[in-house]
Scaffold this motif. Structure first.
Motif, PDB file in Angstrom:
ATOM      1  N   ASN A 286       1.877  -5.145   3.928  1.00  0.00           N
ATOM      2  CA  ASN A 286       0.749  -5.647   4.719  1.00  0.00           C
ATOM      3  C   ASN A 286       0.640  -7.153   4.569  1.00  0.00           C
ATOM      4  O   ASN A 286       0.884  -7.705   3.489  1.00  0.00           O
ATOM      5  CB  ASN A 286      -0.552  -4.992   4.246  1.00  0.00           C
TER       6      ASN A 286
ATOM      7  N   TYR B 287       5.525   3.693   1.221  1.00  0.00           N
ATOM      8  CA  TYR B 287       5.035   2.378   0.830  1.00  0.00           C
ATOM      9  C   TYR B 287       5.063   1.446   2.039  1.00  0.00           C
ATOM     10  O   TYR B 287       6.097   1.318   2.707  1.00  0.00           O
ATOM     11  CB  TYR B 287       5.877   1.823  -0.302  1.00  0.00           C
ATOM     12  N   TYR B 288       3.919   0.815   2.277  1.00  0.00           N
ATOM     13  CA  TYR B 288       3.761  -0.069   3.422  1.00  0.00           C
ATOM     14  C   TYR B 288       3.497  -1.496   2.975  1.00  0.00           C
ATOM     15  O   TYR B 288       2.721  -1.739   2.044  1.00  0.00           O
ATOM     16  CB  TYR B 288       2.591   0.374   4.294  1.00  0.00           C
TER      17      TYR B 288
ATOM     18  N   TRP C 110       1.256  -4.632   9.697  1.00  0.00           N
ATOM     19  CA  TRP C 110       1.825  -3.596   8.831  1.00  0.00           C
ATOM     20  C   TRP C 110       3.288  -3.362   9.159  1.00  0.00           C
ATOM     21  O   TRP C 110       3.683  -3.454  10.321  1.00  0.00           O
ATOM     22  CB  TRP C 110       1.071  -2.276   9.018  1.00  0.00           C
TER      23      TRP C 110
ATOM     24  N   GLY D 200       6.950   1.186   6.912  1.00  0.00           N
ATOM     25  CA  GLY D 200       6.927   2.008   5.711  1.00  0.00           C
ATOM     26  C   GLY D 200       8.312   2.377   5.211  1.00  0.00           C
ATOM     27  O   GLY D 200       9.269   2.454   5.982  1.00  0.00           O
TER      28      GLY D 200
ATOM     29  N   GLN E 157      -5.188   9.488   1.389  1.00  0.00           N
ATOM     30  CA  GLN E 157      -5.401   8.259   2.136  1.00  0.00           C
ATOM     31  C   GLN E 157      -4.500   7.148   1.627  1.00  0.00           C
ATOM     32  O   GLN E 157      -4.044   7.168   0.477  1.00  0.00           O
ATOM     33  CB  GLN E 157      -6.879   7.836   2.006  1.00  0.00           C
ATOM     34  N   ARG E 158      -4.259   6.194   2.486  1.00  0.00           N
ATOM     35  CA  ARG E 158      -3.487   5.019   2.092  1.00  0.00           C
ATOM     36  C   ARG E 158      -4.299   4.231   1.061  1.00  0.00           C
ATOM     37  O   ARG E 158      -5.505   4.034   1.220  1.00  0.00           O
ATOM     38  CB  ARG E 158      -3.190   4.144   3.310  1.00  0.00           C
ATOM     39  N   GLU E 159      -3.603   3.781   0.008  1.00  0.00           N
ATOM     40  CA  GLU E 159      -4.287   3.060  -1.068  1.00  0.00           C
ATOM     41  C   GLU E 159      -3.543   1.779  -1.410  1.00  0.00           C
ATOM     42  O   GLU E 159      -2.320   1.688  -1.255  1.00  0.00           O
ATOM     43  CB  GLU E 159      -4.384   3.934  -2.322  1.00  0.00           C
TER      44      GLU E 159
ATOM     45  N   TYR F  40       0.857  -1.168   0.000  1.00  0.00           N
ATOM     46  CA  TYR F  40       0.000   0.000   0.000  1.00  0.00           C
ATOM     47  C   TYR F  40       0.904   1.232   0.000  1.00  0.00           C
ATOM     48  O   TYR F  40       2.072   1.139   0.368  1.00  0.00           O
ATOM     49  CB  TYR F  40      -0.892   0.020   1.248  1.00  0.00           C
ATOM     50  N   ARG F  41       0.350   2.352  -0.392  1.00  0.00           N
ATOM     51  CA  ARG F  41       1.136   3.587  -0.340  1.00  0.00           C
ATOM     52  C   ARG F  41       0.259   4.735   0.134  1.00  0.00           C
ATOM     53  O   ARG F  41      -0.958   4.722  -0.040  1.00  0.00           O
ATOM     54  CB  ARG F  41       1.764   3.905  -1.693  1.00  0.00           C
ATOM     55  N   GLN F  42       0.931   5.708   0.704  1.00  0.00           N
ATOM     56  CA  GLN F  42       0.243   6.904   1.168  1.00  0.00           C
ATOM     57  C   GLN F  42       1.031   8.126   0.732  1.00  0.00           C
ATOM     58  O   GLN F  42       2.174   8.315   1.163  1.00  0.00           O
ATOM     59  CB  GLN F  42       0.065   6.880   2.687  1.00  0.00           C
TER      60      GLN F  42
END
Length: 116
Positions: free
Chosen positions: A96, A93-94, A106, A109, A44-46, A37-39
């Motif tokens: 998950n 970038y996270y 999580w 990042g 918002q995180r997507e 995911y990225r923010q």
């Protein structure tokens, strides 16, 4: 809870490539799904990309054809190969994981900055 450590984020020029890594503390073959995911600042995180235990993958429309998600089961590591990077790809970038108990974990990042 699964401990996740991301790495590979850095500053790169538009059009360049990066590979992100996410090392997991458990056996990734036991996970139901893993994803990136990225923010971006102020957003918002997507979801960027996701891979399920059956190796099916899902990509955000904005990255399809440029990014590839993969795993190395022997190293318990998730990767995200990012090519043809754009300034819109900038963000944290996270990693998950959804484990066998449907618990979410999580990472901390890793920052990706694409300069134009």
């Amino acid at each position: 809870q699964v401990h996740l450590v991301e790495s590979g984020g850095e500053v790169v020029q538009a059009g360049g490539s990066l590979r992100l890594s996410c090392a997991a503390s458990g056996k990734i073959v036991s996970f139901r799904a893993m994803g990136w995911y990225r923010q971006a600042p102020g957003k918002q995180r997507e979801l960027v990309a996701r891979i399920a235990s059956g190796s099916s993958t899902v990509y955000a429309t904005s990255v399809r054809g440029r990014f590839t998600i993969s795993t190395d089961n022997a190293k318990n590591t998730l990767y995200l190969q990012m090519n043809s990077l754009k300034s819109d790809d900038t963000g944290v970038y996270y990693c998950n994981v959804v484990d066998g108990s449907y618990s979410n974990s999580w990472g901390q990042g890793t920052q990706v900055t694409v300069s134009s």
